[in-house]
Scaffold this motif. Structure first.
Motif, short mmCIF file in Angstrom:
data_model
loop_
_atom_site.label_atom_id
_atom_site.label_comp_id
_atom_site.label_asym_id
_atom_site.label_seq_id
_atom_site.Cartn_x
_atom_site.Cartn_y
_atom_site.Cartn_z
N LEU A 1 0.83 -1.25 -0.01
CA LEU A 1 -0.08 0.31 0.26
C LEU A 1 0.90 1.10 0.55
O LEU A 1 0.57 2.40 -0.83
N ALA A 2 1.80 1.81 0.92
CA ALA A 2 3.08 2.51 0.79
C ALA A 2 3.65 2.88 -0.41
O ALA A 2 3.82 4.09 -0.79
N ALA A 3 3.62 1.49 -1.37
CA ALA A 3 4.06 1.81 -2.24
C ALA A 3 3.50 1.86 -3.61
O ALA A 3 4.03 3.53 -4.62
N VAL A 4 2.21 1.88 -3.07
CA VAL A 4 1.17 2.31 -4.45
C VAL A 4 1.14 3.97 -4.27
O VAL A 4 1.27 4.02 -5.07
N PHE A 5 0.96 4.16 -2.84
CA PHE A 5 0.69 6.05 -2.34
C PHE A 5 1.83 6.57 -2.85
O PHE A 5 2.05 7.70 -3.76
N ALA A 6 3.21 6.19 -3.06
CA ALA A 6 4.55 6.71 -3.16
C ALA A 6 4.29 7.26 -4.81
O ALA A 6 4.63 7.78 -5.08
N LEU A 7 3.95 5.77 -5.61
CA LEU A 7 4.34 6.10 -7.19
C LEU A 7 3.45 7.01 -7.36
O LEU A 7 2.87 7.60 -8.03
N TRP A 8 1.47 6.29 -6.72
CA TRP A 8 0.93 7.89 -7.04
C TRP A 8 1.31 9.31 -6.70
O TRP A 8 0.62 9.81 -7.67
N TYR A 9 1.30 9.04 -5.77
CA TYR A 9 2.00 10.52 -5.52
C TYR A 9 3.35 11.46 -6.25
O TYR A 9 2.77 12.49 -7.04
N ALA A 10 3.61 10.62 -6.52
CA ALA A 10 5.02 11.00 -7.92
C ALA A 10 4.36 11.34 -8.87
O ALA A 10 5.65 11.63 -9.46
N SER A 11 3.70 10.74 -9.03
CA SER A 11 2.91 10.46 -10.51
C SER A 11 2.34 11.89 -11.05
O SER A 11 2.71 12.65 -11.68
N GLU A 12 1.26 12.10 -9.42
CA GLU A 12 0.37 13.12 -9.43
C GLU A 12 0.46 14.08 -8.58
O GLU A 12 0.12 15.01 -8.91
N ARG B 1 -9.92 12.07 -12.22
CA ARG B 1 -10.60 13.23 -13.09
C ARG B 1 -9.73 12.03 -14.64
O ARG B 1 -10.19 12.29 -15.37
N THR B 2 -8.86 11.44 -14.64
CA THR B 2 -8.06 10.90 -15.22
C THR B 2 -7.71 9.49 -14.59
O THR B 2 -8.17 8.77 -14.22
N ARG B 3 -7.98 8.37 -16.37
CA ARG B 3 -7.14 7.10 -16.03
C ARG B 3 -6.64 7.28 -15.08
O ARG B 3 -6.04 6.08 -14.60
N ARG B 4 -5.33 7.40 -15.89
CA ARG B 4 -4.07 6.88 -14.40
C ARG B 4 -4.17 7.12 -12.99
O ARG B 4 -4.53 6.35 -12.02
N ARG B 5 -4.79 7.67 -12.63
CA ARG B 5 -5.50 8.71 -11.34
C ARG B 5 -6.58 7.35 -11.12
O ARG B 5 -6.22 7.26 -9.73
N GLU B 6 -7.38 7.25 -12.09
CA GLU B 6 -8.27 6.43 -11.26
C GLU B 6 -7.41 4.99 -11.25
O GLU B 6 -8.07 3.83 -10.34
N THR B 7 -6.75 4.48 -12.27
CA THR B 7 -5.70 3.21 -11.73
C THR B 7 -5.55 2.88 -10.57
O THR B 7 -5.34 2.45 -9.74
N PHE B 8 -4.22 4.55 -10.33
CA PHE B 8 -3.32 4.71 -8.76
C PHE B 8 -5.21 4.67 -7.98
O PHE B 8 -4.75 3.43 -7.01
N TYR B 9 -6.16 4.58 -7.02
CA TYR B 9 -6.89 4.57 -7.43
C TYR B 9 -7.17 3.18 -6.37
O TYR B 9 -7.42 3.23 -5.58
N TRP B 10 -7.88 3.04 -7.51
CA TRP B 10 -8.26 1.18 -7.30
C TRP B 10 -7.49 0.90 -6.89
O TRP B 10 -7.32 -0.54 -6.01
#
Length: 263
Positions: free
Chosen positions: A119-130, A139-148
């Motif tokens: 979970l921490a890795a998902v959050f880290a990648l999500w934040y680094a990207s967005e 509101r974007t496909r990438r953010r929705e992918t990270f969210y799920w």
């Protein structure tokens, strides 16, 4: 639909913009979230008992893929599609944690920290990207992918954490009390300015999983295991009916949609 422009004002590339794909975190959101966690716990156990672990996991995985395909195909939040996906994440997330423990013999004391790292890795990648983890920005496909991906990791983590506390002396009812108290911590911390909204939301989101699962297990499992003995089928059905009722209400009332959601 919006468009980017060249310097003289002519449209260059049309860009379709999605409305936010996640509901507002109202009281109804948290009620339905807890209900989905409990229903996912008992439904997973029921399917494994009726079909066997391998067919149950296969069916759960296919159902999750179908639910997410529908969710991703939509360009705005639709209550029934969103909550169907959450339910299937709950069922499959439970199966993922249970397969590691029952099928592969991985102790909950090992799987829970492992899921926390994921979970921490998902959050880290999500934040680094967005540069944001806010649920108001999906509101974007990438953010929705990270969210799920984060949602799936929270369910697996919460399942392992709930089962861990239930087996180390708290029992199911004790676990309910423990996580009910724990979920108040981020709420109060945010209320008094000690925790920002995004961190408080995701902390509470993780805790809802073991809270709902422990409550459903306590209701469903036999008295020999510290439960009420109501049975997996009745509890699964009752919680499903409750989910349908609340989702139907928010779908009609739109109480879980921000006024500027489509802006």
């Amino acid at each position: 639909m919006t468009a980017t422009h060249v310097p003289d004002g002519r449209p260059l590339i049309p860009v379709r913009r999605m409305a936010n794909k996640v509901p507002e975190a109202t009281v109804y959101f948290w009620i339905i979230k807890v209900l989905t966690t409990g229903m996912g716990e008992t439904a997973s156990d029921l399917l494994a008992r009726l079909l066997g672990p391998v067919p149950a996991v296969a069916i759960g995985g296919l159902a999750l893929a179908a639910a997410l395909a529908v969710q991703f195909a939509l360009r705005r939040y639709v209550a029934w599609a969103y909550w169907t996906a959450v339910v299937m994440v709950s069922v499959f997330g439970t199966m993922a944690a249970d397969v590691l423990h029952v099928g592969l013999g991985v102790p909950y004391a090992v799987s829970a920290p492992a899921f926390l790292v994921i979970l921490a890795a998902v959050f880290a990648l999500w934040y680094a990207s967005e540069r944001t983890l806010s649920i108001h920005s999906i509101r974007t496909r990438r953010r929705e992918t990270f969210y799920w991906a984060a949602v799936l990791a929270t369910f697996a983590l919460g399942t392992a954490a709930g089962d861990l506390t239930a087996t180390v002396g708290f029992g199911y009812l004790g676990s309910v009390a423990l996580f009910a108290a724990a979920i108040c911590v981020p709420a109060l911390a945010h209320r008094f300015g000690a925790l920002n909204a995004v961190t408080a939301f995701w902390t509470a989101y993780v805790i809802t999983r073991p809270l709902g699962a422990s409550l459903a297990d306590w209701m469903a499992l036999g008295q020999a295991r510290g439960g009420l003995g109501l049975g997996l089928s009745p509890v699964t059905l009752a919680w499903t009916v409750a989910i349908v009722g609340f989702v139907g209400y928010v779908a009609v009332s739109q109480r879980d949609i921000r006024a500027d959601a489509a802006a």
